[in-house]
Design an enzyme around this catalytic site. Structure first.
Site, PDB file in Angstrom:
ATOM      1  N   SER A  68     -22.435 -38.328 -15.639  1.00  0.00           N
ATOM      2  CA  SER A  68     -23.897 -38.344 -15.716  1.00  0.00           C
ATOM      3  C   SER A  68     -24.304 -38.083 -17.154  1.00  0.00           C
ATOM      4  O   SER A  68     -23.492 -37.628 -17.971  1.00  0.00           O
ATOM      5  CB  SER A  68     -24.449 -37.232 -14.810  1.00  0.00           C
ATOM      6  OG  SER A  68     -25.817 -36.980 -15.047  1.00  0.00           O
ATOM      7  N   TYR A 124     -24.588 -28.426 -11.333  1.00  0.00           N
ATOM      8  CA  TYR A 124     -24.376 -29.867 -11.523  1.00  0.00           C
ATOM      9  C   TYR A 124     -23.874 -30.150 -12.934  1.00  0.00           C
ATOM     10  O   TYR A 124     -22.915 -30.896 -13.144  1.00  0.00           O
ATOM     11  CB  TYR A 124     -25.698 -30.578 -11.264  1.00  0.00           C
ATOM     12  CG  TYR A 124     -25.631 -32.084 -11.218  1.00  0.00           C
ATOM     13  CD1 TYR A 124     -25.369 -32.752 -10.029  1.00  0.00           C
ATOM     14  CD2 TYR A 124     -25.859 -32.852 -12.359  1.00  0.00           C
ATOM     15  CE1 TYR A 124     -25.339 -34.140  -9.971  1.00  0.00           C
ATOM     16  CE2 TYR A 124     -25.834 -34.234 -12.314  1.00  0.00           C
ATOM     17  CZ  TYR A 124     -25.573 -34.874 -11.114  1.00  0.00           C
ATOM     18  OH  TYR A 124     -25.540 -36.241 -11.064  1.00  0.00           O
TER      19      TYR A 124
END
Length: 287
Positions: free
Chosen positions: A168, A181
């Site tokens: 990401s 995350y």
């Protein structure tokens, strides 16, 4: 910004959306593991690999979603197949069963570690049980999957294959209220390089990093971020999510899936330990 940018409905996947390549290893004798295959990017990647003729082990805890993935593969006339394997990625035995299922269906060459989840909270307020769950699903499970898959890839006639990890923009930088995350994605970048270091050139590791993708996870995240920051959903999309990007639209799951197809193919043979950063300028530009 056009009103289309705020349409938060995940687009229907069609055959025209998918990258299909002529590759010596893209055929029914080759198997691939795709985690998170019941929805979003994982679902699109399972379908995209099946469209390239590969036998796909679609792994997810959501059985109904896996059946939907099979239906979509049929709708796009995929020449390959999707075999559902109900998998709890926090269960070590399930992870091993998932990999063995792929080895039993043919020559395991590809793994797409895509399954992910999100929890929005600041570090002082972050529940440790949520932290542990996110790290188990998004970092420990990919490590364990690679541990079981690498010997099978090496056992193929030429030892060629790849493990692709869904990273990401948050594997490159940090924003507020996503600490678990961000920690997991940074760790996944390290795992990718470790796979490359041990892969002897033919077994490759790579990652895919994108910005915001129109998935059910993203829609839920908009609602959580709006509540956490006390702003409207529109402000979340316009200012938080797309504010720093130069490409002012969200990616589709199919567009991300196509990056995995390319990365697994022979066209990606020099992609080893590297990251496909497809982020519209999020991490490379600023005002």
């Amino acid at each position: 910004m056009s009103s289309e940018a705020f349409d938060l409905t995940e687009p229907e996947l069609t055959a025209d959306d998918l990258l299909v390549l002529d590759d010596p290893h893209f055929g029914p004798e080759t198997t691939a593991v795709v985690t998170g295959a019941a929805s979003g990017i994982g679902q699109a990647t399972a379908v995209a690999l099946a469209a390239n003729g590969i036998s796909v082990i679609g792994a997810d805890i959501d059985e109904e979603g896996l059946e939907e993935t099979i239906d979509i593969a049929a709708d796009v006339d995929a020449s390959g197949t999707v075999h559902p394997v109900t998998t709890d990625l926090t269960d070590d035995a399930d992870v091993e069963t998932m990999v063995e299922a792929a080895a039993e269906h043919g020559e395991l060459r590809y793994v797409a570690n895509i399954a992910g989840m999100q929890h929005i909270a600041s570090i002082p307020e972050f529940p440790m049980e949520k932290y542990d769950l996110l790290l188990d699903v998004m970092l420990r499970a990919p490590f364990l999957t690679a541990k079981h898959a690498m010997p099978h890839i090496r056992e193929t006639d030429d030892g060629a294959g790849a493990i692709g990890n869904m990273s990401s923009v948050h594997g490159h930088y940090a924003t507020q209220d996503k600490p678990a995350y961000i920690t997991a994605k940074h760790g996944l970048e390290g795992l990718t390089r470790a796979i490359a270091a041990e892969g002897e050139g033919t077994l490759r590791g790579f990652s895919v990093s994108v910005g915001y993708v129109l998935t059910p996870l993203m829609v839920n995240q908009i609602e959580d971020t709006a509540e956490e920051r006390g702003i409207s959903k529109r402000e979340v999309v316009e200012d938080v999510m797309l504010g720093q990007a130069r490409t002012k639209e969200m990616m589709t799951p199919a567009e991300v899936a196509n990056l995995f197809v390319f990365g697994f193919s022979s066209h990606g043979k020099h992609l080893n330990g590297g990251d496909l950063l497809w982020d519209g300028g999020y991490t490379t530009t600023y005002e």
